[in-house]
Enzyme design. Structure first.
Site, PDB file in Angstrom:
ATOM      1  CG  ASP A  71      -0.208   0.002   2.527  1.00  0.00           C
ATOM      2  OD1 ASP A  71       1.041  -0.010   2.528  1.00  0.00           O
ATOM      3  OD2 ASP A  71      -0.874   0.021   3.576  1.00  0.00           O
ATOM      4  CB  THR A 110      11.543  31.510 -11.412  1.00  0.00           C
ATOM      5  OG1 THR A 110      10.374  31.428 -10.611  1.00  0.00           O
ATOM      6  CG2 THR A 110      12.470  32.574 -10.868  1.00  0.00           C
ATOM      7  CB  SER A 157       6.770  25.587 -12.916  1.00  0.00           C
ATOM      8  OG  SER A 157       7.218  26.920 -12.709  1.00  0.00           O
ATOM      9  CG  ASP A 178      16.058  30.494  -8.321  1.00  0.00           C
ATOM     10  OD1 ASP A 178      16.054  30.613  -7.080  1.00  0.00           O
ATOM     11  OD2 ASP A 178      15.029  30.592  -9.012  1.00  0.00           O
ATOM     12  CD  GLU A 210       1.175   1.729   6.116  1.00  0.00           C
ATOM     13  OE1 GLU A 210       1.774   0.860   6.778  1.00  0.00           O
ATOM     14  OE2 GLU A 210       0.004   2.078   6.358  1.00  0.00           O
ATOM     15  CE  LYS A 241       9.603  34.487  -8.298  1.00  0.00           C
ATOM     16  NZ  LYS A 241      10.300  33.194  -8.135  1.00  0.00           N
ATOM     17  CD  GLN A 293       4.219  25.818   1.384  1.00  0.00           C
ATOM     18  OE1 GLN A 293       3.218  25.897   2.073  1.00  0.00           O
ATOM     19  NE2 GLN A 293       4.513  24.730   0.683  1.00  0.00           N
TER      20      GLN A 293
HETATM   21  C1  R5P Z   1      11.581  30.894  -4.998  1.00  0.00           C
HETATM   22  O1  R5P Z   1      11.576  31.468  -3.926  1.00  0.00           O
HETATM   23  C2  R5P Z   1      12.664  29.945  -5.387  1.00  0.00           C
HETATM   24  O2  R5P Z   1      13.928  30.456  -5.059  1.00  0.00           O
HETATM   25  C3  R5P Z   1      12.624  29.611  -6.876  1.00  0.00           C
HETATM   26  O3  R5P Z   1      12.841  30.798  -7.613  1.00  0.00           O
HETATM   27  C4  R5P Z   1      11.307  29.033  -7.265  1.00  0.00           C
HETATM   28  O4  R5P Z   1      10.899  28.038  -6.392  1.00  0.00           O
HETATM   29  C5  R5P Z   1      11.362  28.474  -8.686  1.00  0.00           C
HETATM   30  O5  R5P Z   1      10.114  27.941  -9.013  1.00  0.00           O
HETATM   31  P1  R5P Z   1       9.627  27.820 -10.504  1.00  0.00           P
HETATM   32  O6  R5P Z   1      10.679  27.070 -11.276  1.00  0.00           O
HETATM   33  O7  R5P Z   1       8.322  27.080 -10.407  1.00  0.00           O
HETATM   34  O8  R5P Z   1       9.392  29.203 -11.042  1.00  0.00           O
END
Ligand code: R5P
Length: 238
Positions: A34, A224, A221, A216, A36, A190, A94
């Site tokens: 399952d 950014t 995704s 970064d 776990e 941004k 977060q």
């Molecule tokens: C944001 O605070 C992080 O440093 C990255 O810039 C962010 O998580 C990138 O996310 P994504 O590729 O979805 O734009």
């Protein structure tokens, strides 16, 4: 001292153990039908300082749970100290309430790791330095800037460089690299209309005629970084 590897990045664990001339602890890490996770440590680790290597990268939830169960198994087997080596510390974005009624996932994960029984955390380029304060134990936040600086200096020897932070939150990280390679600094303003979507509002700094190094810590995704590249290209061609 002993090293135990989770399943998130076995190659890295093997390289580290080879480098330290230590064998990885013999374990059984399995999944029940399952989903776990089942952990068994197959050797005596009583009184040992044990380093657990496990990133909480994709699949983040599985990898976090595995880390917690490994720490719990070690604590219950009387390890002297348990150091969680988490090269990629997930759920770090977060790190504060960005809107009402949102969670602070970095704190929740820090609580889970502490409560499971870790005595120390080692990680690399934490998304935000203040996450160290979410733990009441030592946290070693290792920086990659020296490695990148060495590479960039070699690769872009004669170029006029500028380090670009793709958002305001990344300025400290970007400035650290810019200082090391003696480059200028630019900042992208941004905006995030919703999670996973980003828009460039402004570029602060003079990027004209310069080779841009975007710094970064996460590509999720990819929005950014792609938006940053587009905006920089536009600004440079003006
Ligand atoms: C944001 O605070 C992080 O440093 C990255 O810039 C962010 O998580 C990138 O996310 P994504 O590729 O979805 O734009």
């Amino acid at each position: 001292m002993k090293i135990l590897s989770g399943t998130s990045n076995l190659k890295l664990s093997k390289d580290i153990s080879k480098n330290l001339k230590l064998k990885l602890i013999n374990t059984n890490i399995k999944r029940f039908a399952d989903g776990e996770i089942y952990i068994e440590v197959n050797e005596n680790i009583r009184g040992n300082s044990v380093f657990v290597i496990q990133s909480t990268s994709n699949p983040a939830n599985d990898n976090i749970m595995e880390l917690l169960l490994v720490i719990d198994a070690l604590r219950r087997s009387s390890a002297k100290t348990i150091t969680a080596v988490i090269p990629y510390f997930g759920y770090a974005r977060q790190d504060r309430k960005v809107a009402p009624r949102t969670s602070i996932s970095a704190k929740v994960v820090a609580n889970l790791i502490s409560n499971a029984g870790a005595s120390r955390v080692v990680t690399v380029d934490l998304h935000a330095g203040q996450i160290q304060g979410f733990f009441d134990m030592p946290v070693d936040n290792l920086y990659t800037a020296p490695l990148f600086a060495k590479y960039i200096k070699r690769k872009f020897n004669n170029k006029k460089l500028i380090c670009v932070s793709p958002d305001v939150g990344g300025v400290a990280r970007t400035r650290a690299l810019a200082t090391r390679i003696k480059a200028d600094l630019a900042i992208i303003d941004k905006r995030r209309p919703s999670p996973g979507k980003s828009e460039v509002m402004n570029i602060i700094g003079n990027v004209k005629g310069k080779t841009c190094i975007i710094v970064d810590d996460i590509i999720d995704s990819g929005g950014t970084i792609v938006n940053a590249v587009d905006a920089l290209k536009k600004k440079r061609s003006k």
